[in-house]
Write an enzyme that holds these catalytic residues in place. Structure first.
Site, PDB file in Angstrom:
ATOM      1  N   CYS A 198      -7.821  10.259  -6.570  1.00  0.00           N
ATOM      2  CA  CYS A 198      -7.577   8.672  -6.214  1.00  0.00           C
ATOM      3  C   CYS A 198      -8.293   8.146  -7.173  1.00  0.00           C
ATOM      4  CB  CYS A 198      -8.051   8.495  -4.836  1.00  0.00           C
ATOM      5  SG  CYS A 198      -8.062   6.643  -4.545  1.00  0.00           S
ATOM      6  N   THR A 241      -5.937  10.669  -1.660  1.00  0.00           N
ATOM      7  CA  THR A 241      -5.545   9.752  -0.036  1.00  0.00           C
ATOM      8  C   THR A 241      -4.650  11.048   0.427  1.00  0.00           C
ATOM      9  OG1 THR A 241      -3.529   8.975  -1.272  1.00  0.00           O
ATOM     10  CG2 THR A 241      -5.682   7.802  -1.712  1.00  0.00           C
ATOM     11  N   ASP A 296       0.781  -1.147  -0.119  1.00  0.00           N
ATOM     12  CA  ASP A 296       0.030   0.015  -0.075  1.00  0.00           C
ATOM     13  C   ASP A 296       0.744   1.128  -0.028  1.00  0.00           C
ATOM     14  OD1 ASP A 296      -1.593   2.301   1.825  1.00  0.00           O
ATOM     15  OD2 ASP A 296      -3.127   0.766   0.772  1.00  0.00           O
ATOM     16  N   ARG A 297       0.477   2.126  -1.032  1.00  0.00           N
ATOM     17  CA  ARG A 297       1.474   3.338  -1.205  1.00  0.00           C
ATOM     18  C   ARG A 297       1.347   4.229   0.103  1.00  0.00           C
ATOM     19  NH1 ARG A 297      -0.669  -0.424  -3.729  1.00  0.00           N
ATOM     20  NH2 ARG A 297      -2.419   1.002  -4.121  1.00  0.00           N
ATOM     21  N   THR A 298      -0.185   4.638   0.472  1.00  0.00           N
ATOM     22  CA  THR A 298      -0.473   5.419   1.298  1.00  0.00           C
ATOM     23  C   THR A 298       0.231   5.022   2.711  1.00  0.00           C
ATOM     24  OG1 THR A 298      -2.422   6.075   0.306  1.00  0.00           O
ATOM     25  CG2 THR A 298      -2.218   6.577   2.723  1.00  0.00           C
ATOM     26  N   CYS A 302      -2.907   5.006 -10.603  1.00  0.00           N
ATOM     27  CA  CYS A 302      -2.765   5.267  -9.281  1.00  0.00           C
ATOM     28  C   CYS A 302      -2.218   6.295  -8.980  1.00  0.00           C
ATOM     29  CB  CYS A 302      -2.341   3.976  -8.551  1.00  0.00           C
ATOM     30  SG  CYS A 302      -1.968   4.242  -6.937  1.00  0.00           S
ATOM     31  N   ASN A 303      -2.972   7.457  -8.391  1.00  0.00           N
ATOM     32  CA  ASN A 303      -2.259   8.692  -8.200  1.00  0.00           C
ATOM     33  C   ASN A 303      -1.083   8.558  -7.193  1.00  0.00           C
ATOM     34  OD1 ASN A 303      -3.959  11.163  -9.264  1.00  0.00           O
ATOM     35  ND2 ASN A 303      -5.518   9.363  -8.706  1.00  0.00           N
ATOM     36  N   THR A 304      -1.393   7.982  -6.153  1.00  0.00           N
ATOM     37  CA  THR A 304      -0.607   7.839  -4.946  1.00  0.00           C
ATOM     38  C   THR A 304       0.858   7.146  -5.352  1.00  0.00           C
ATOM     39  OG1 THR A 304      -2.335   7.504  -3.499  1.00  0.00           O
ATOM     40  CG2 THR A 304      -0.128   7.239  -2.507  1.00  0.00           C
ATOM     41  N   ALA A 305       0.846   6.287  -6.385  1.00  0.00           N
ATOM     42  CA  ALA A 305       2.049   5.400  -6.884  1.00  0.00           C
ATOM     43  C   ALA A 305       2.707   6.470  -7.544  1.00  0.00           C
ATOM     44  CB  ALA A 305       1.585   4.476  -7.451  1.00  0.00           C
ATOM     45  N   LYS A 333     -12.873   1.264  -2.205  1.00  0.00           N
ATOM     46  CA  LYS A 333     -12.248   0.210  -2.113  1.00  0.00           C
ATOM     47  C   LYS A 333     -12.603  -1.150  -1.808  1.00  0.00           C
ATOM     48  CE  LYS A 333      -7.336   2.059  -2.442  1.00  0.00           C
ATOM     49  NZ  LYS A 333      -6.899   1.400  -3.425  1.00  0.00           N
TER      50      LYS A 333
END
Length: 484
Positions: A445, A372, A293-295, A328-331, A414
């Site tokens: 997200c 996120t 999980d990136r977050t 995936c924005n966070t990635a 999710k």
């Protein structure tokens, strides 16, 4: 297929010998003896693959199945491609009936024997107008020679009795494939040649590469017979064939999250102008939900996803992707670490998104970010916005908790929800940003567009605002990259 004539370039040629062991060996010998190779032996390198192929001794009737032959040739070509071979020679006329099918799926050039033969005939001092063709029943039925010669030349074939003897001369127990290059086999080939010459043929073309093994004997008997293996060797070594650019293939890092990946692929399809299946973009997807999980890493220093993301990108690269999309924005907080170690582009969804907003909506008002907590904390969107002169605002802690719950909560997107509580939570946070002056809201997200779609005008808190979906922007950009 374009040809390179750069005299400085080394040429690494692969020869598939298993399509006919004697014919393949004969071609290899003629390659080594060809004038360009003898003149510059340091330039040419050869890799000869001779694997037994069970179907080569079976007469090729009009209804013969090519499936196992196609798969065999494809596998050997893939092996050559892995070993950085520049181009492949296919000493088999039956294989050339489906050469285009193979070429469409390979990143390595398959040198066209028929193109070399056509060039040779066009340059022949005999200046023929009528050609005799000695080939298998299968190749004749496929009209391979008509495809290459029919625009200019009249083609004639042996009569039924001569054709039957020709097939026996090649495939019979005492035939050329069995190593018999004289006796009845040679007489049958000469008889077939005289048959087509009796029909007016000024030049006799072999349509089975094994016939090259008896070409000199026939020429000594006065038959104007072409040695196709010699022609093919000369054609391959005079000019280095370069593979045509493969159709654009998009690599997708999937599974982060799984539903967002499917949503993104659907957007690529929807934004591709196409009138048939074949007009759509090739996509190779690694759906890898096991990427950490990136977050969780960005906020709590849990497992680092960098290696998993990089490994996934490398696998997409090895599958022939021309560019990579990460829905995936966070990635994207990890893209700067990964991209320098790849040979292909990662299409940056964040920079594409802020460029779109600047172009369509201007830079006069602040832009709201719904994302996120990891994306917000990483400031990757802030950096992208700053680069194009946009002011970005994010929710206060209480409203950020609502966004987090809409994504990760028990009834969040999710967890498979796309209506109900998660919608209310997201719209409350969106209304908060609108109250602070935002008129454009980034759905930052990739699951959020499953709740609120990309839209240029939405009524929210008594104000008209735009929802911008980065995955839609990314899809449009990837479709644009695929255009020739």
């Amino acid at each position: 297929m374009p040809l390179s004539t750069d005299p400085q370039a080394n040429t690494f040629l692969g020869i598939i010998g298993g399509l006919g062991s004697l014919a393949g060996a004969d071609l290899f010998l003629k390659l080594v003896k060809s004038q360009p190779v003898l003149a510059d032996q340091g330039t040419y390198h050869f890799l000869f693959e001779q694997h037994p192929f069970k179907d080569v001794s079976v007469p090729l009737t009009p209804h013969a199945s090519m499936t196992s032959r196609k798969f065999y040739v494809f596998q050997v070509c893939q092996s050559f491609q892995t070993r950085k071979v520049d181009a492949v020679l296919l000493p088999c006329f039956a294989t050339h009936t489906f050469r285009d099918e193979l070429q469409a799926e390979l990143g390595i050039a398959l040198i066209d024997m028929m193109a070399g033969l056509r060039e040779h005939v066009d340059r022949s001092p005999l200046q023929p107008t009528r050609l005799g063709v000695l080939t298998s029943d299968y190749v004749r039925q496929s009209r391979l020679f008509e495809r290459y010669f029919g625009d200019r030349y009249t083609l004639v074939y042996p009569g039924a009795a001569a054709q039957e003897h020709l097939m026996d001369a090649v495939y019979g127990a005492q035939g050329i494939k069995a190593g018999r290059l004289d006796g009845p086999a040679l007489e049958y080939v000469e008889s077939a040649s005289l048959d087509v010459m009796g029909q007016g043929a000024e030049l006799v073309l072999p349509g089975m590469t094994e016939l090259s093994l008896v070409s000199s004997s026939l020429q000594q008997r006065g038959v104007p017979f072409v040695d196709v293996n010699e022609v093919y060797a000369d054609y391959a070594t005079r000019s280095r064939t370069v593979a045509a650019p493969a159709p654009f293939k998009l690599g997708i890092v999937g599974g982060i999250g799984p539903a967002a990946t499917v949503d993104f692929m659907g957007k690529v399809v929807r934004h591709t102008p196409a009138g048939r299946d074949q007009d759509h973009i090739k996509m190779v997807v690694e759906q890898n939900p096991q990427i950490p999980d990136r977050t969780a890493h960005l906020l709590h220093q849990e497992a680092d996803p960098s290696v998993a993301l990089y490994a996934t990108c490398k696998r997409l690269e090895s599958e022939g992707a021309h560019a990579i999309a990460i829905p995936c924005n966070t990635a994207h907080a990890f893209v700067e670490r990964i991209e320098p170690h790849l040979t292909i582009l990662i299409v940056n969804m964040l920079t594409e998104t802020v460029a779109y907003i600047r172009r369509v909506h201007g830079a006069d008002l602040p832009i709201g970010l719904l994302a996120t907590a990891g994306t917000v904390a990483s400031r990757v969107y802030h950096d992208a916005a700053d680069a194009v002169g946009l002011q970005l605002i994010v929710p206060d802690p209480a409203h950020q908790d609502l966004v987090t719950s809409a994504i990760y909560g028990e009834h969040g997107v999710k967890a498979g929800w796309s209506e109900g509580v998660c919608v209310d939570q997201l719209m409350t946070a969106a209304g908060h940003l609108v109250g602070r002056g935002a008129r454009v809201l980034i759905l930052g997200c990739t699951e959020l567009p499953l709740i609120a779609a990309h839209a240029p005008a939405v009524e929210l808190a008594g104000t008209t605002v735009a929802f911008v979906d980065p995955t839609t922007i990314l899809a449009i950009r990837c479709v644009a990259l695929a255009k020739p």
